[in-house]
Design an enzyme around this catalytic site. Structure first.
Site, PDB file in Angstrom:
ATOM      1  N   PHE A  82      34.106  39.024  49.067  1.00  8.56           N
ATOM      2  CA  PHE A  82      34.827  38.458  47.916  1.00  8.56           C
ATOM      3  C   PHE A  82      34.293  39.078  46.631  1.00  8.56           C
ATOM      4  CE2 PHE A  82      34.827  35.350  51.350  1.00  8.56           C
ATOM      5  CZ  PHE A  82      36.182  35.113  51.493  1.00  8.56           C
ATOM      6  N   LEU A  98      43.059  31.645  34.815  1.00 10.83           N
ATOM      7  CA  LEU A  98      44.183  31.092  34.056  1.00 10.83           C
ATOM      8  C   LEU A  98      44.349  31.884  32.759  1.00 10.83           C
ATOM      9  CD1 LEU A  98      43.965  27.197  34.473  1.00 10.83           C
ATOM     10  CD2 LEU A  98      45.577  28.784  35.526  1.00 10.83           C
ATOM     11  N   ALA A 145      46.456  34.439  30.830  1.00 18.22           N
ATOM     12  CA  ALA A 145      47.768  35.093  30.857  1.00 18.22           C
ATOM     13  C   ALA A 145      47.615  36.527  30.366  1.00 18.22           C
ATOM     14  CB  ALA A 145      48.732  34.333  29.965  1.00 18.22           C
ATOM     15  N   CYS A 191      42.979  45.219  45.357  1.00 18.58           N
ATOM     16  CA  CYS A 191      43.016  44.094  46.312  1.00 18.58           C
ATOM     17  C   CYS A 191      44.243  43.199  46.194  1.00 18.58           C
ATOM     18  CB  CYS A 191      41.758  43.251  46.152  1.00 18.58           C
ATOM     19  SG  CYS A 191      40.297  44.118  46.695  1.00 18.58           S
TER      20      CYS A 191
HETATM   21  C1  UDX Z   1      39.593  40.534  43.559  1.00 19.02           C
HETATM   22  C2  UDX Z   1      38.953  39.208  43.979  1.00 19.02           C
HETATM   23  O1  UDX Z   1      38.558  38.475  42.835  1.00 19.02           O
HETATM   24  C3  UDX Z   1      37.766  39.456  44.901  1.00 19.02           C
HETATM   25  O2  UDX Z   1      37.242  38.224  45.357  1.00 19.02           O
HETATM   26  C4  UDX Z   1      38.252  40.288  46.081  1.00 19.02           C
HETATM   27  O3  UDX Z   1      37.245  40.543  46.997  1.00 19.02           O
HETATM   28  C5  UDX Z   1      38.841  41.575  45.588  1.00 19.02           C
HETATM   29  O4  UDX Z   1      39.927  41.290  44.697  1.00 19.02           O
HETATM   30  P1  UDX Z   1      39.115  42.420  41.757  1.00 19.02           P
HETATM   31  O5  UDX Z   1      40.322  43.121  42.282  1.00 19.02           O
HETATM   32  O6  UDX Z   1      37.891  43.197  41.488  1.00 19.02           O
HETATM   33  O7  UDX Z   1      38.674  41.240  42.737  1.00 19.02           O
HETATM   34  O8  UDX Z   1      39.543  41.766  40.376  1.00 19.02           O
HETATM   35  P2  UDX Z   1      39.666  40.324  39.709  1.00 19.02           P
HETATM   36  O9  UDX Z   1      38.585  40.138  38.738  1.00 19.02           O
HETATM   37  O10 UDX Z   1      39.848  39.271  40.711  1.00 19.02           O
HETATM   38  O11 UDX Z   1      41.021  40.542  38.890  1.00 19.02           O
HETATM   39  C6  UDX Z   1      42.219  40.963  39.553  1.00 19.02           C
HETATM   40  C7  UDX Z   1      43.324  41.189  38.563  1.00 19.02           C
HETATM   41  O12 UDX Z   1      43.779  39.970  38.020  1.00 19.02           O
HETATM   42  C8  UDX Z   1      42.953  42.064  37.358  1.00 19.02           C
HETATM   43  O13 UDX Z   1      44.038  42.956  37.109  1.00 19.02           O
HETATM   44  C9  UDX Z   1      42.805  41.089  36.228  1.00 19.02           C
HETATM   45  O14 UDX Z   1      43.089  41.672  34.983  1.00 19.02           O
HETATM   46  C10 UDX Z   1      43.833  40.049  36.611  1.00 19.02           C
HETATM   47  N1  UDX Z   1      43.551  38.699  36.079  1.00 19.02           N
HETATM   48  C11 UDX Z   1      42.458  38.015  36.517  1.00 19.02           C
HETATM   49  C12 UDX Z   1      44.419  38.125  35.161  1.00 19.02           C
HETATM   50  O15 UDX Z   1      45.423  38.728  34.751  1.00 19.02           O
HETATM   51  N2  UDX Z   1      44.142  36.855  34.727  1.00 19.02           N
HETATM   52  C13 UDX Z   1      43.081  36.143  35.161  1.00 19.02           C
HETATM   53  O16 UDX Z   1      42.929  34.996  34.715  1.00 19.02           O
HETATM   54  C14 UDX Z   1      42.202  36.741  36.067  1.00 19.02           C
END
Ligand code: UDX
Length: 430
Positions: free
Chosen positions: A152, A250, A252, A260
């Protein structure tokens, strides 16, 4: 414990270095000999805070080594992690050919007991396939267990996440496999959840899909907020303080990207459908995420009218801060669409420019944020790197041809921007 990690990509490398630093002897394996040669020299194939230092330390201690020789690494190891890529096929299904190949290679090397652990994110029932493949090809009487131990790790904080997990999932079929993995993770203090292999596989897909759904949910709420002239950030704070909801994920913005969420969501939808359940809810999560980029492009048009022949400055290219990963970065679709409409793009990212250069034609890469602003008709923010939050906004106003900022990550305060004389557009805020 002697460990082999097959696949020295993002997950394999972080897992290998962290397990080595916990006192194990780890051999990281990859078929890419160039990558192995470069790792041996201490060069990291990815930008990940803290990883390079950790790898160098472990190599120095001789607890971590790199090789292309899977056979010898597998023979020597007690535990073999499979951390190879599971890239998406055009229909969303995960391509498991690398997993199968590794299972076959391992099968042929087994002479003593081995615990073979799926670390790559795989659809449910892959563990069964791995077990059957090994059973079929291993020598008679060879003994092994298969387990699922999903990761994770977030890019940008992967080393920290490995060392400080919320939970560890052990999908196992035998007490022996459970005992080995419990022992391996003993130094890490967190709840350990022991399940069957299939449930562990689903835990990973369901967790990532749930987080992606949370993001799409808040993005949908942001669109309602915009229409109603409410503020999505205030809404998110008000919702997030309810412990059943939680404040994380949360924020936006212009949607999720990375290696992933898009891939796992597609794979979970695909496997669910294959099993007879069409997961319509997750298809909507995907659609909201795609639409968010289209809405953002409309916002840019609303701000500067015709995009064609304008110069647009872009800050941030990676899919999120603290990584150079460009995979499924919203910036890719947004920049390509702006270019298709005739815009000239000037861009800067603190770490992702080498990777971005290979993806974009005709983007003018700048030396820093201020350089991007010079003469641009509009500044667009696509990744919330900390250094962008600290920019001198008075200076930027002077550099821009027109003081317009379209912020896809809500990094500035709208009131302050108004006072500074900007036309400032963000997501879900009045
Ligand atoms: C994710 C999971 O969090 C991790 O547990 C898993 O093993 C791999 O995938 P990661 O892809 O590194 O990790 O990024 P993460 O920090 O989760 O963000 C994913 C995407 O969501 C990013 O593009 C981020 O900008 C976006 N995001 C995240 C939002 O737009 N809003 C949020 O509130 C959180």
């Amino acid at each position: 414990m002697k460990i082999a990690i097959i696949g020295s990509g993002y997950v394999g490398l972080v897992t290998g270095a962290c397990l080595a630093s916990l006192g194990n002897r780890v051999s990281c394996v990859d078929i890419d000999e160039k990558k192995i040669a470069s790792l041996k020299k201490g060069h990291m194939p990815i930008y990940e805070p803290g990883l390079e230092e950790l790898v160098k330390q472990c190599v120095k201690d001789k607890s971590l080594s790199f090789t292309s020789d899977l056979k010898s690494a597998a023979r020597q190891a007690e535990v073999i992690f499979i951390a190879v890529g599971t890239p998406p096929r055009p229909d969303g299904d995960a391509d498991l050919s690398f997993v199968e190949k590794v299972a076959l290679d391992i099968a042929r090397e087994i002479t003593s007991y081995k615990l073979i652990v799926e670390k790559s994110t795989v659809p449910v029932q892959t563990g069964e396939r791995v077990r059957e493949t090994i059973r079929h090809h291993a020598r008679k009487g060879a003994s092994f267990d298969v387990a699922s131990n999903p990761e994770f790790l977030r890019e940008g904080s992967a080393v920290h996440d490995f060392m400080n997990p919320d939970r560890i999932i052990l999908g196992v079929e035998s007490k022996k496999a459970e005992a080995i993995l419990r022992d391996l993770y003993k130094p890490l203090k967190c709840p350990i959840v022991v399940t069957d292999i299939k449930s562990a596989e689903i835990i990973k897909h369901a967790s990532n899909s749930f987080l992606a759904a949370k993001i799409s949910f808040i993005n949908a709420v942001a669109n309602v907020c915009e229409a109603a002239k409410a503020d999505v950030e205030q809404v998110a704070v008000g919702m997030g303080l309810d412990r059943r909801i939680g404040k994380e994920f949360l924020y936006a913005g212009i949607g999720f990207g990375g290696s992933c969420f898009p891939k796992d969501l597609a794979a979970f939808i695909h496997i669910s459908e294959k099993l007879g359940y069409p997961f319509e809810f997750l298809k909507t999560v995907q659609k909201i995420n795609e639409d968010q980029k289209t809405l953002f492009l409309k916002k840019i048009e609303q701000a500067i009218w015709n995009v064609g022949s304008k110069t647009i400055g872009v800050l941030g290219l990676s899919f999120k801060p603290n990584t150079d990963d460009m995979r499924h970065a919203p910036s890719v679709d947004i920049i390509r669409e702006l270019q298709a409409r005739g815009a000239k793009i000037r861009a800067y990212d603190p770490h992702a420019m080498p990777k971005a250069r290979q993806l974009f034609k005709k983007v003018e890469f700048c030396k820093d944020s201020y350089d991007v602003c010079r003469g641009s008709d509009c500044l667009v923010i696509l990744t919330e790197w900390n250094e962008f939050k600290e920019l001198d906004l008075k200076k930027i106003k002077k550099l821009l041809a027109t003081p317009v900022i379209v912020d896809g990550r809500n990094i500035y305060d709208p009131k302050k921007m108004k006072t500074l004389g900007y036309r400032y557009y963000s997501i879900g805020r009045p």
